[in-house]
Design an enzyme around this catalytic site. Structure first.
Site, PDB file in Angstrom:
ATOM      1  N   THR A 242      83.518 -36.434   4.542  1.00 29.32           N
ATOM      2  CA  THR A 242      83.488 -35.797   5.523  1.00 29.32           C
ATOM      3  C   THR A 242      82.624 -35.129   6.498  1.00 29.32           C
ATOM      4  O   THR A 242      82.954 -33.728   5.440  1.00 29.32           O
ATOM      5  CB  THR A 242      84.774 -36.254   6.638  1.00 29.32           C
ATOM      6  OG1 THR A 242      86.009 -37.668   6.220  1.00 29.32           O
ATOM      7  CG2 THR A 242      84.877 -36.039   8.163  1.00 29.32           C
ATOM      8  N   CYS A 331      79.709 -13.244  -7.396  1.00 29.04           N
ATOM      9  CA  CYS A 331      80.675 -14.198  -8.248  1.00 29.04           C
ATOM     10  C   CYS A 331      81.112 -13.903  -9.834  1.00 29.04           C
ATOM     11  O   CYS A 331      81.299 -14.839 -10.268  1.00 29.04           O
ATOM     12  CB  CYS A 331      79.089 -15.296  -8.316  1.00 29.04           C
ATOM     13  SG  CYS A 331      78.863 -16.338  -7.179  1.00 29.04           S
TER      14      CYS A 331
END
Length: 388
Positions: A242, A331
């Site tokens: 979605t 990260c």
């Protein structure tokens, strides 16, 4: 976050633009239907998604049909790399791929995984400026090379790759797909995917004052790809699930604003950068790791080493003085390891183990640069006696 802190970690993430926040809030409140639904409310949501696609396409000069929405650049990079390789893999087929040694972890880690799986991987070296040499790339191409990943702007030291020259080499001497991580370039430097001959191009919203969890993969051409996920037909079956309509619409606003403001931002950032580098070079204990020449240096990323000092010690000392900066990319910053990027560019373990990244925004001022330099100078004076 305390208002007294000066934020200089914009390469990790940026404060969302007020217009982006307003758009995100308004669409969240008004448009809650699934854009894949066939009823009226679904149609309204789908219209917003398609309009966002058109806005982004216009901003970066591609076709709307070439714009694919993801959850961010990490997903975009993974989809680009594994999507191409998985589509081309066969029991009797030998594949070769190329990646630069200074890529973001979300690209580099994919190639490490491909190597573990038995794919032939070339990790392309860089020069002292962190730049891929075109001749090195040309020499690395093989008849069975199927994918090359080389970023636009390095997220740690700010080096710019010569994408036009590299893209021409790839297309003139191979049939490989050219993938570019464009996260640190949009809004700071001009982009031209057509001229660079780029096939796959990744972007992330939160690096350009957009929402987190929203990204883009541009796919130019009809070459084969396989999805990472399964279970839906969204994005031509390559990215099922979605669609996050509020974030997609807000993302399109941030892309448009970044593209429209690029030239002004570039000029402002270079003025800030020159002031900051002047101050850094006046501190003899600091070693500049970023390129200086405008031709191969992005204006917003400056990397320095306080050789012999753990970078996290400097980061915390600077924060106590009101300055927020970082070590490696966000990260990798919590990993107690030397910077892979600095090792590739400098081949110096001491510099790679002590790198600090200062990343700027066009909204900052020359006074902010003076504040950063003063804090750096005082921090070095406090800590240099601890170096053995």
């Amino acid at each position: 976050m305390s208002q007294s802190l000066l934020y200089a970690d914009h390469s990790a993430s940026t404060p969302p633009h007020p217009e982006v926040i307003r758009t995100l809030t308004e669409v969240t409140e008004r448009i809650y239907a699934n854009p894949s639904s066939i009823h009226q409310f679904g149609g309204q949501a789908d219209q917003l998604v398609q309009r966002a696609r058109e806005i982004i396409a216009q901003a970066i000069r591609v076709k709307p049909s070439e714009v694919m929405f993801t959850s961010g650049a990490t997903e975009s990079n993974n989809l680009a790399i594994f999507g191409v390789v998985r589509a081309l893999q066969a029991p009797d087929k030998r594949l070769h791929v190329i990646v630069s040694q200074v890529e973001h972890a979300s690209v580099y880690g994919c190639y490490e995984e491909l190597k573990r799986e038995g794919v032939d991987v070339t990790f392309l070296p860089v020069n002292a400026q962190g730049v891929v040499e075109p001749d090195q790339l040309k020499a690395s191409l093989r008849p069975h090379t199927v994918l090359v990943s080389i970023m636009h702007v390095n997220n740690e030291i700010g080096s710019i790759q010569p994408l036009e020259e590299l893209g021409a080499i790839i297309k003139d001497h191979s049939r490989a797909i050219f993938h570019v991580d464009g996260v640190q370039g949009l809004g700071k430097l001009p982009i031209d995917l057509e001229r660079w001959k780029v096939d796959l191009y990744s972007l992330s919203g939160h690096k350009i004052r957009g929402p987190k969890g929203a990204g883009i993969l541009v796919r130019r051409g009809k070459f084969p790809m396989k999805p990472l996920l399964h279970g839906g037909s969204q994005e031509n079956g390559l990215r099922p699930g979605t669609m996050n309509v509020p974030s997609i619409v807000a993302l399109s606003k941030s892309v448009r604003l970044a593209a429209e403001g690029q030239l002004t931002a570039y000029k402002q950032l270079w003025e800030l950068r020159n002031k900051l580098i002047e101050g850094i070079q006046a501190i003899p204990e600091l070693t500049l790791n970023s390129p200086v020449e405008e031709s191969n240096a992005a204006p917003h990323i400056i990397n320095v080493s306080f050789v012999g000092m753990k970078p996290e010690v400097v980061v915390h000392a600077m924060e106590r003085k009101g300055i927020v900066l970082s070590t490696q990319s966000a990260c990798s910053s919590k990993l107690d390891k030397p910077s892979r990027v600095l090792m590739a560019a400098t081949n110096d373990l001491t510099r790679a183990s002590s790198g600090l990244r200062i990343s700027l925004a066009a909204e900052m001022s020359l006074q902010d640069m003076e504040q950063i330099c003063t804090a750096l100078r005082n921090t070095v004076e406090e800590l240099k006696g601890l170096i053995r």
